[in-house]
Motif scaffolding. Structure first.
Motif, mmCIF file in Angstrom:
data_model
loop_
_atom_site.group_PDB
_atom_site.id
_atom_site.type_symbol
_atom_site.label_atom_id
_atom_site.label_comp_id
_atom_site.label_asym_id
_atom_site.label_seq_id
_atom_site.Cartn_x
_atom_site.Cartn_y
_atom_site.Cartn_z
ATOM 1 N N GLU A 109 0.822 -1.212 0.000
ATOM 2 C CA GLU A 109 0.000 0.000 0.000
ATOM 3 C C GLU A 109 0.852 1.257 0.000
ATOM 4 O O GLU A 109 0.536 2.229 -0.683
ATOM 5 C CB GLU A 109 -0.932 -0.006 1.216
ATOM 6 N N GLY A 110 1.937 1.256 0.755
ATOM 7 C CA GLY A 110 2.832 2.407 0.784
ATOM 8 C C GLY A 110 4.133 2.085 0.078
ATOM 9 O O GLY A 110 4.483 0.916 -0.089
ATOM 10 N N PRO A 111 4.864 3.098 -0.359
ATOM 11 C CA PRO A 111 6.135 2.849 -1.054
ATOM 12 C C PRO A 111 7.156 2.219 -0.119
ATOM 13 O O PRO A 111 7.243 2.566 1.056
ATOM 14 C CB PRO A 111 6.571 4.248 -1.500
ATOM 15 N N LEU A 112 7.913 1.281 -0.657
ATOM 16 C CA LEU A 112 8.974 0.644 0.114
ATOM 17 C C LEU A 112 10.278 1.404 -0.072
ATOM 18 O O LEU A 112 10.547 1.936 -1.149
ATOM 19 C CB LEU A 112 9.184 -0.793 -0.352
ATOM 20 N N PRO A 113 11.114 1.469 0.969
ATOM 21 C CA PRO A 113 12.448 2.059 0.797
ATOM 22 C C PRO A 113 13.231 1.282 -0.252
ATOM 23 O O PRO A 113 13.058 0.070 -0.393
ATOM 24 C CB PRO A 113 13.081 1.928 2.189
ATOM 25 N N PRO A 114 14.107 1.953 -1.004
ATOM 26 C CA PRO A 114 14.897 1.254 -2.026
ATOM 27 C C PRO A 114 15.678 0.059 -1.490
ATOM 28 O O PRO A 114 15.826 -0.941 -2.185
ATOM 29 C CB PRO A 114 15.826 2.356 -2.545
ATOM 30 N N ILE A 115 16.175 0.140 -0.259
ATOM 31 C CA ILE A 115 16.948 -0.970 0.282
ATOM 32 C C ILE A 115 16.089 -2.232 0.382
ATOM 33 O O ILE A 115 16.557 -3.345 0.134
ATOM 34 C CB ILE A 115 17.567 -0.607 1.663
ATOM 35 N N ASP A 116 14.798 -2.079 0.726
ATOM 36 C CA ASP A 116 13.903 -3.237 0.779
ATOM 37 C C ASP A 116 13.646 -3.786 -0.623
ATOM 38 O O ASP A 116 13.520 -4.996 -0.814
ATOM 39 C CB ASP A 116 12.583 -2.858 1.447
ATOM 40 N N GLN A 117 13.542 -2.888 -1.598
ATOM 41 C CA GLN A 117 13.368 -3.333 -2.983
ATOM 42 C C GLN A 117 14.556 -4.181 -3.427
ATOM 43 O O GLN A 117 14.411 -5.202 -4.106
ATOM 44 C CB GLN A 117 13.239 -2.111 -3.913
ATOM 45 N N ILE A 118 15.752 -3.741 -3.054
ATOM 46 C CA ILE A 118 16.964 -4.480 -3.423
ATOM 47 C C ILE A 118 16.961 -5.861 -2.788
ATOM 48 O O ILE A 118 17.197 -6.879 -3.457
ATOM 49 C CB ILE A 118 18.219 -3.699 -2.997
ATOM 50 N N GLU A 119 16.709 -5.925 -1.495
ATOM 51 C CA GLU A 119 16.771 -7.205 -0.796
ATOM 52 C C GLU A 119 15.724 -8.183 -1.317
ATOM 53 O O GLU A 119 16.007 -9.376 -1.491
ATOM 54 C CB GLU A 119 16.611 -6.978 0.708
ATOM 55 N N ASP A 120 14.494 -7.696 -1.594
ATOM 56 C CA ASP A 120 13.462 -8.574 -2.123
ATOM 57 C C ASP A 120 13.849 -9.115 -3.498
ATOM 58 O O ASP A 120 13.636 -10.291 -3.805
ATOM 59 C CB ASP A 120 12.128 -7.828 -2.225
ATOM 60 N N SER A 121 14.415 -8.259 -4.338
ATOM 61 C CA SER A 121 14.803 -8.682 -5.687
ATOM 62 C C SER A 121 15.926 -9.702 -5.644
ATOM 63 O O SER A 121 15.889 -10.722 -6.351
ATOM 64 C CB SER A 121 15.236 -7.465 -6.518
ATOM 65 N N LEU A 122 16.940 -9.441 -4.828
ATOM 66 C CA LEU A 122 18.076 -10.356 -4.761
ATOM 67 C C LEU A 122 17.657 -11.725 -4.259
ATOM 68 O O LEU A 122 18.186 -12.757 -4.698
ATOM 69 C CB LEU A 122 19.165 -9.774 -3.859
ATOM 70 N N THR A 123 16.691 -11.774 -3.350
ATOM 71 C CA THR A 123 16.206 -13.058 -2.845
ATOM 72 C C THR A 123 15.620 -13.903 -3.971
ATOM 73 O O THR A 123 15.833 -15.121 -4.034
ATOM 74 C CB THR A 123 15.152 -12.835 -1.750
ATOM 75 N N LEU A 124 14.886 -13.265 -4.889
ATOM 76 C CA LEU A 124 14.312 -13.995 -6.021
ATOM 77 C C LEU A 124 15.396 -14.557 -6.935
ATOM 78 O O LEU A 124 15.275 -15.662 -7.458
ATOM 79 C CB LEU A 124 13.408 -13.068 -6.847
ATOM 80 N N LEU A 125 16.460 -13.784 -7.137
ATOM 81 C CA LEU A 125 17.455 -14.119 -8.160
ATOM 82 C C LEU A 125 18.531 -15.081 -7.673
ATOM 83 O O LEU A 125 19.276 -15.621 -8.489
ATOM 84 C CB LEU A 125 18.117 -12.832 -8.672
ATOM 85 N N THR A 126 18.629 -15.285 -6.370
ATOM 86 C CA THR A 126 19.729 -16.084 -5.828
ATOM 87 C C THR A 126 19.359 -17.553 -5.671
ATOM 88 O O THR A 126 20.227 -18.374 -5.388
ATOM 89 C CB THR A 126 20.180 -15.503 -4.479
ATOM 90 N N ARG A 127 18.089 -17.898 -5.862
ATOM 91 C CA ARG A 127 17.710 -19.307 -5.710
ATOM 92 C C ARG A 127 18.500 -20.182 -6.679
ATOM 93 O O ARG A 127 18.854 -19.766 -7.781
ATOM 94 C CB ARG A 127 16.202 -19.471 -5.941
ATOM 95 N N ARG A 128 18.733 -21.415 -6.287
ATOM 96 C CA ARG A 128 19.569 -22.330 -7.062
ATOM 97 C C ARG A 128 19.005 -22.542 -8.474
ATOM 98 O O ARG A 128 17.805 -22.736 -8.642
ATOM 99 C CB ARG A 128 19.676 -23.664 -6.334
ATOM 100 N N HIS A 129 19.880 -22.500 -9.445
ATOM 101 C CA HIS A 129 19.595 -22.733 -10.867
ATOM 102 C C HIS A 129 18.846 -21.583 -11.541
ATOM 103 O O HIS A 129 18.615 -21.642 -12.761
ATOM 104 C CB HIS A 129 18.789 -24.027 -11.084
ATOM 105 N N VAL A 130 18.456 -20.553 -10.786
ATOM 106 C CA VAL A 130 17.670 -19.479 -11.387
ATOM 107 C C VAL A 130 18.447 -18.789 -12.502
ATOM 108 O O VAL A 130 17.932 -18.591 -13.612
ATOM 109 C CB VAL A 130 17.229 -18.453 -10.315
ATOM 110 N N ALA A 131 19.683 -18.403 -12.234
ATOM 111 C CA ALA A 131 20.444 -17.674 -13.251
ATOM 112 C C ALA A 131 20.619 -18.509 -14.507
ATOM 113 O O ALA A 131 20.431 -18.016 -15.633
ATOM 114 C CB ALA A 131 21.802 -17.249 -12.689
ATOM 115 N N ALA A 132 20.952 -19.786 -14.361
ATOM 116 C CA ALA A 132 21.174 -20.637 -15.531
ATOM 117 C C ALA A 132 19.898 -20.818 -16.346
ATOM 118 O O ALA A 132 19.926 -20.801 -17.588
ATOM 119 C CB ALA A 132 21.722 -21.994 -15.099
ATOM 120 N N ILE A 133 18.764 -20.981 -15.676
ATOM 121 C CA ILE A 133 17.490 -21.134 -16.398
ATOM 122 C C ILE A 133 17.146 -19.855 -17.147
ATOM 123 O O ILE A 133 16.765 -19.888 -18.334
ATOM 124 C CB ILE A 133 16.364 -21.522 -15.418
#
Length: 280
Positions: free
Chosen positions: A112-136
């Motif tokens: 509902e409210g804007p998230l601080p950029p640091i939270d945006q970074i951490e949420d994004s990195l969590t998605l991208l670091t899962r195993r095999h994600v980069a290779a797929i």
């Protein structure tokens, strides 16, 4: 370098470097510590004052791991005077972070409210670091629409072909990959395609190249048109990472004492997803 996938050797090395880079910065608090150190070197207590939610027992091992990763330099001036500061490698990483924020604000589901950029970074990195994600994601970007069996043969050649489906299902749930259902091929979603600037920049940084090279990345670069030969991409990091090019200065974050992270976001190039974005 040991091959981890069935991708061509240079691409396999590229994916491995980016996966390693993500593994260095994704653990909780690592990016916040790097941002806290964006100014002059600080003593331990000065860092702790900037990160009051971290207990002393948590901060020390985090600093040690960042030193081991080559992102933080510990300087012992004398027995009672020790400071911590960025290495050149960390300084050249900082301009990548606004690209992650831009992608998150464009494609991640917003509260509902804007998230601080640091939270945006951490949420994004969590998605991208899962195993095999980069290779797929690399494979789908390079090949386009691809079956699950072919993805399994490329991404995890030493495992049974059904092993690819758990990470694929997660990527579909995360909104980075599309499929019409069981038995149908997979392709990158609009959000997955939008990761080009992030992956291109991480690839350039982890290879010790100027960030300006990201646009010429052989898979994710904007300057590689179909049918044109791609530039050679180094298969190992340079001994001394090159500094960010001057053309990237507009993307470099500016730091304020009152805020861990503030910057002017680059203009958006595509509209936000009408469904509200990828779930966090």
């Amino acid at each position: 370098m040991l091959s981890l996938t069935g991708l061509p050797p240079a691409t396999d090395a590229d994916v491995a470097r980016v996966s390693e880079a993500l593994a260095m910065i994704t653990p909780r608090w690592n990016v916040r510590i790097l941002l806290a150190l964006s100014g002059p070197p600080l003593r331990y207590n000065e860092i702790a004052d900037k990160l009051p939610w971290l207990r002393s027992g948590q901060l020390h091992p985090k600093l040690q791991s960042l030193c081991d990763a080559g992102l933080v330099r510990r300087t012992e001036h004398d027995a009672r005077h020790v400071t911590y500061g960025h290495t050149d490698r960390a300084t050249t990483l900082l301009p990548v972070l606004p690209l992650v924020v831009t992608w998150a604000e464009q494609y991640l589901e917003q509260p509902e409210g804007p998230l601080p950029p640091i939270d945006q970074i951490e949420d994004s990195l969590t998605l991208l670091t899962r195993r095999h994600v980069a290779a797929i994601l690399w494979t789908l970007k390079a090949r386009g629409e691809t079956s699950g069996r072919v993805l399994a043969e490329i991404v995890m050649p030493d495992a049974g072909w059904t092993a690819v489906y758990p990470p694929l299902r997660q990527l579909v749930a995360d909104g980075l990959v599309n499929t019409a259902g069981s038995g149908h091929p997979y392709s990158l979603s609009t959000a997955g395609e939008g990761l080009g600037p992030v992956f291109g920049a991480l690839s350039a940084w982890s290879a010790g190249q100027p960030l300006a090279q990201a646009a010429r990345h052989p898979v994710w670069g904007q300057n590689n048109q179909a049918g044109q030969p791609s530039r050679a991409w180094v298969s190992h990091p340079a001994p001394t990472p090159a500094p960010a090019a001057q053309t990237q200065s507009a993307q470099r974050p500016t730091w304020r004492r009152t805020d861990l992270f503030s910057h002017a976001l680059p203009p958006r190039t595509t509209p936000a997803l009408p469904t509200g974005g990828i779930r966090r």
